[in-house]
Design an enzyme around this catalytic site. Structure first.
Site, short mmCIF file in Angstrom:
data_model
loop_
_atom_site.label_atom_id
_atom_site.label_comp_id
_atom_site.label_asym_id
_atom_site.label_seq_id
_atom_site.Cartn_x
_atom_site.Cartn_y
_atom_site.Cartn_z
N SER A 76 -1.12 19.47 1.84
CA SER A 76 -1.96 18.38 2.23
C SER A 76 -1.87 17.89 3.91
O SER A 76 -1.40 18.22 3.82
CB SER A 76 -1.82 17.49 1.15
OG SER A 76 -0.87 16.81 1.02
N HIS A 131 -0.16 10.88 -9.29
CA HIS A 131 0.42 11.59 -9.24
C HIS A 131 2.02 11.34 -9.87
O HIS A 131 2.58 10.55 -9.85
CB HIS A 131 1.22 11.93 -7.71
CG HIS A 131 -0.17 13.54 -7.48
ND1 HIS A 131 -2.11 12.17 -6.85
CD2 HIS A 131 -0.65 14.30 -7.32
CE1 HIS A 131 -2.81 13.08 -6.66
NE2 HIS A 131 -1.89 14.62 -6.41
N HIS A 132 2.69 13.25 -9.99
CA HIS A 132 4.22 12.38 -10.70
C HIS A 132 5.07 11.93 -9.23
O HIS A 132 4.46 12.71 -7.83
CB HIS A 132 4.45 14.07 -10.70
CG HIS A 132 4.46 15.30 -8.78
ND1 HIS A 132 5.57 15.08 -7.97
CD2 HIS A 132 3.26 15.80 -8.05
CE1 HIS A 132 4.91 15.84 -6.91
NE2 HIS A 132 3.79 16.37 -7.53
N LYS A 135 6.08 13.54 -5.44
CA LYS A 135 4.94 13.95 -4.11
C LYS A 135 5.44 13.33 -2.91
O LYS A 135 5.41 11.81 -2.76
CB LYS A 135 3.77 13.14 -4.62
CG LYS A 135 3.00 14.21 -3.76
CD LYS A 135 1.16 13.73 -3.99
CE LYS A 135 0.30 14.14 -3.42
NZ LYS A 135 0.14 15.21 -3.01
N1 LIG Z 1 -4.57 22.16 -3.01
C1 LIG Z 1 -4.02 22.11 -4.05
O1 LIG Z 1 -4.29 22.52 -5.31
C2 LIG Z 1 -2.37 21.73 -4.16
C3 LIG Z 1 -1.95 21.34 -3.44
N2 LIG Z 1 -0.80 20.42 -3.76
C4 LIG Z 1 0.02 20.44 -2.14
O2 LIG Z 1 1.17 21.45 -2.05
C5 LIG Z 1 2.48 20.75 -0.47
C6 LIG Z 1 3.74 21.45 -1.24
O3 LIG Z 1 4.00 20.95 -3.20
P1 LIG Z 1 5.32 20.77 -3.85
O4 LIG Z 1 4.68 22.76 -3.72
O5 LIG Z 1 5.29 20.05 -5.37
O6 LIG Z 1 5.81 20.93 -2.76
P2 LIG Z 1 7.89 21.33 -3.68
O7 LIG Z 1 8.60 20.16 -2.12
O8 LIG Z 1 8.00 21.71 -4.44
O9 LIG Z 1 7.21 22.54 -2.13
C7 LIG Z 1 7.35 22.82 -0.57
C8 LIG Z 1 8.16 24.03 -0.71
O10 LIG Z 1 7.93 24.11 0.81
C9 LIG Z 1 9.00 24.64 0.99
N3 LIG Z 1 9.09 24.32 3.34
C10 LIG Z 1 9.48 23.71 4.23
N4 LIG Z 1 9.59 24.01 4.91
C11 LIG Z 1 9.48 24.72 4.50
C12 LIG Z 1 8.72 25.60 5.82
N5 LIG Z 1 9.06 25.32 7.73
N6 LIG Z 1 8.49 26.90 5.92
C13 LIG Z 1 8.74 28.13 4.75
N7 LIG Z 1 8.94 26.78 3.44
C14 LIG Z 1 9.35 25.18 3.87
C15 LIG Z 1 10.09 23.43 0.89
O11 LIG Z 1 12.07 24.09 0.88
P3 LIG Z 1 12.80 22.78 0.80
O12 LIG Z 1 12.21 22.17 -0.65
O13 LIG Z 1 13.93 23.50 1.61
O14 LIG Z 1 12.16 21.99 1.92
C16 LIG Z 1 9.76 23.65 -0.12
O15 LIG Z 1 10.31 25.45 -1.42
C17 LIG Z 1 1.80 19.15 -1.00
O16 LIG Z 1 1.41 19.31 0.72
C18 LIG Z 1 1.17 19.08 -2.04
O17 LIG Z 1 0.18 17.79 -1.31
C19 LIG Z 1 0.46 20.43 -4.45
C20 LIG Z 1 -0.80 20.95 -5.61
C21 LIG Z 1 -2.21 21.60 -5.62
O1 LIG Z 2 1.38 17.02 -4.22
C1 LIG Z 2 0.54 17.53 -4.97
O2 LIG Z 2 1.38 17.39 -6.99
C2 LIG Z 2 -0.69 17.62 -5.31
N1 LIG Z 2 -1.00 17.67 -4.09
C3 LIG Z 2 -2.67 18.08 -3.57
C4 LIG Z 2 -3.71 16.63 -2.70
O3 LIG Z 2 -2.26 15.58 -2.59
O4 LIG Z 2 -4.28 16.67 -3.14
C5 LIG Z 2 -4.15 18.63 -4.43
C6 LIG Z 2 -3.25 17.36 -5.96
O5 LIG Z 2 -3.57 16.07 -6.50
C7 LIG Z 2 -1.81 17.95 -6.50
#
Ligand SMILES: NC(=O)C1=CN([C@@H]2O[C@H](COP(=O)(O)OP(=O)(O)OC[C@H]3O[C@@H](n4cnc5c(N)ncnc54)[C@H](OP(=O)(O)O)[C@@H]3O)[C@@H](O)[C@H]2O)C=CC1
Ligand SMILES: O=C(O)C1=N[C@H](C(=O)O)C[C@H](O)C1
Length: 246
Positions: A76, A131-132, A135
Site C-alpha cells: 500500500s 483491519h487487523h 496493519k
Molecule cells: N493489495 C492487496 O491485496 C493487499 C495488500 N497488502 C499490503 O501488503 C503490505 C504487506 O502486508 P503484510 O504482508 O500484512 O505485512 P508484513 O509486515 O506481514 O510483511 C511485510 C514483509 O516485508 C518485509 N520487508 C520489509 N522491508 C523489506 C525490504 N526492504 N525488502 C524485502 N522485504 C522487506 C518484512 O520484513 P520484516 O518483518 O523483517 O520487517 C515482512 O516480512 C502492506 O502494505 C499491506 O497493506 C496486504 C494485503 C492485501
Molecule cells: O494490510 C492489509 O492487511 C491489507 N492491506 C491492503 C490495503 O491497505 O488496502 C489490502 C487489504 O485491505 C489488506
C-alpha cells in the site's frame, strides 16, 4: 513456466504468495527476498511480486525497473506523486511493466467499481475500513483508492459538496479526508481486511460491504497479475480492473 520472485516472502502476504506460486503449475519460484537480503537474488525472475512496506516499496520498484523485471505490487501507500515517479523511471528505462493493485480480492475490486458507479446518485458517501491491528498504515490503500474513485465520479457528474455541519471537538473525530471523501479506520483484533462504503440520500442508505476472511482470498488476483503483467498494454497499470474486464 513464469519465473517468479517474491519480495517480503516471510511476511503475512508474502508467505501466502510463496505458497500460491509453488502450487501453480505454470510458475516457478526462483527467489523469496526479505528485509536485509540482497535484491540481486531476484535477477533470475521475470516477474516479482512485492508485499513489503510502504517505506521500502519505491526502492524495490526502482531496482526492478532498472533491471527490466516486471512487478506485481500489493504493497500500500501509492499516492499520486509516487505513481508519477514510477512513470518517470519507466520512461528512462522502458521494458518492465508494473501492476499496482490496492486490493487483489475480486470482491473488493467489484466493491470499488460499484462505489464509483453509485457515488453520484447520493448526497453523502463515506468509507469505513476495518483491519487487523498489526496493519502498519492508515488509511488502507483500498480505502484511499475507493475515495479517489468516488471523488472522481462525483467531480465528473458535477455533484455539489457533501452536507456536513459538524465542527470536530477532537481532531480526527470525522476521520481522514481524501479529496473531501471521509475515511474511518478501525483496527481490531480478530479482523482480517474489511470495508464498507456508506451512501446516503433522501430517506435511504445504500451500503456496500466486502470482507476478506483470510489472505488466501487475495491469491487468485495475485496469480492473475503474475500471468498477465508482461502483456498489459500500458507500462503502468493501477488496479486489477482491466485484468477482470471492468
Ligand atoms: N493489495 C492487496 O491485496 C493487499 C495488500 N497488502 C499490503 O501488503 C503490505 C504487506 O502486508 P503484510 O504482508 O500484512 O505485512 P508484513 O509486515 O506481514 O510483511 C511485510 C514483509 O516485508 C518485509 N520487508 C520489509 N522491508 C523489506 C525490504 N526492504 N525488502 C524485502 N522485504 C522487506 C518484512 O520484513 P520484516 O518483518 O523483517 O520487517 C515482512 O516480512 C502492506 O502494505 C499491506 O497493506 C496486504 C494485503 C492485501
Ligand atoms: O494490510 C492489509 O492487511 C491489507 N492491506 C491492503 C490495503 O491497505 O488496502 C489490502 C487489504 O485491505 C489488506
Amino acid at each position: 513456466m513464469i519465473k517468479v520472485g517474491v519480495l517480503g516472502g516471510r511476511g503475512r502476504m508474502g508467505a501466502e504468495v510463496v505458497r500460491a506460486v509453488e502450487g501453480a503449475a505454470d510458475m516457478e519460484l526462483v527467489a523469496a527476498v526479505d528485509q536485509g537480503e540482497s535484491l540481486d537474488a531476484l535477477q533470475g525472475a521475470e516477474v516479482v511480486v512485492d508485499f513489503t512496506h510502504p517505506g521500502v516499496v519505491m526502492g524495490n520498484l526502482e531496482y526492478l525497473i532498472g533491471h527490466g523485471i516486471h512487478a506485481v505490487v500489493g504493497t500500500s501507500g501509492f499516492e499520486p506523486e509516487r505513481v508519477e515517479r514510477i512513470r518517470g523511471w519507466q520512461a528512462a528505462k522502458p521494458g518492465a511493466k508494473v501492476l499496482i493493485a490496492p486490493n487483489f480480492g475480486v470482491g473488493a475490486v467489484l466493491m470499488m467499481a460499484f462505489a464509483r458507479k453509485a457515488a453520484p446518485f447520493f448526497e453523502s458517501v463515506e468509507v469505513v475500513e476495518l483491519h487487523h491491528p498489526n496493519k502498519i498504515d492508515a488509511p488502507s490503500g483500498t480505502a484511499y483508492r475507493t475515495a479517489e474513485l468516488i471523488a472522481e465520479a462525483r467531480r465528473e457528474a458535477g455533484c455539489v459538496a457533501m452536507p456536513d455541519a459538524t465542527t470536530e471537538e477532537i481532531d480526527g473525530a470525522r476521520g481522514a479526508s481524501v479529496e473531501d471523501v471521509r475515511i474511518h479506520s478501525v483496527r481490531l483484533s480478530g479482523l482480517v481486511a474489511h470495508q464498507e462504503v456508506l451512501l446516503g440520500g433522501h430517506g435511504e442508505i445504500f451500503t456496500l460491504r466486502h470482507d476478506s476472511m483470510n489472505r488466501e482470498s487475495f491469491m487468485p488476483g495475485v496469480l492473475l497479475g503474475v500471468r498477465k503483467v508482461a502483456d498489459l498494454p500500458d507500462a503502468l497499470t493501477v488496479g486489477l480492473e482491466p485484468l477482470l474486464g471492468l
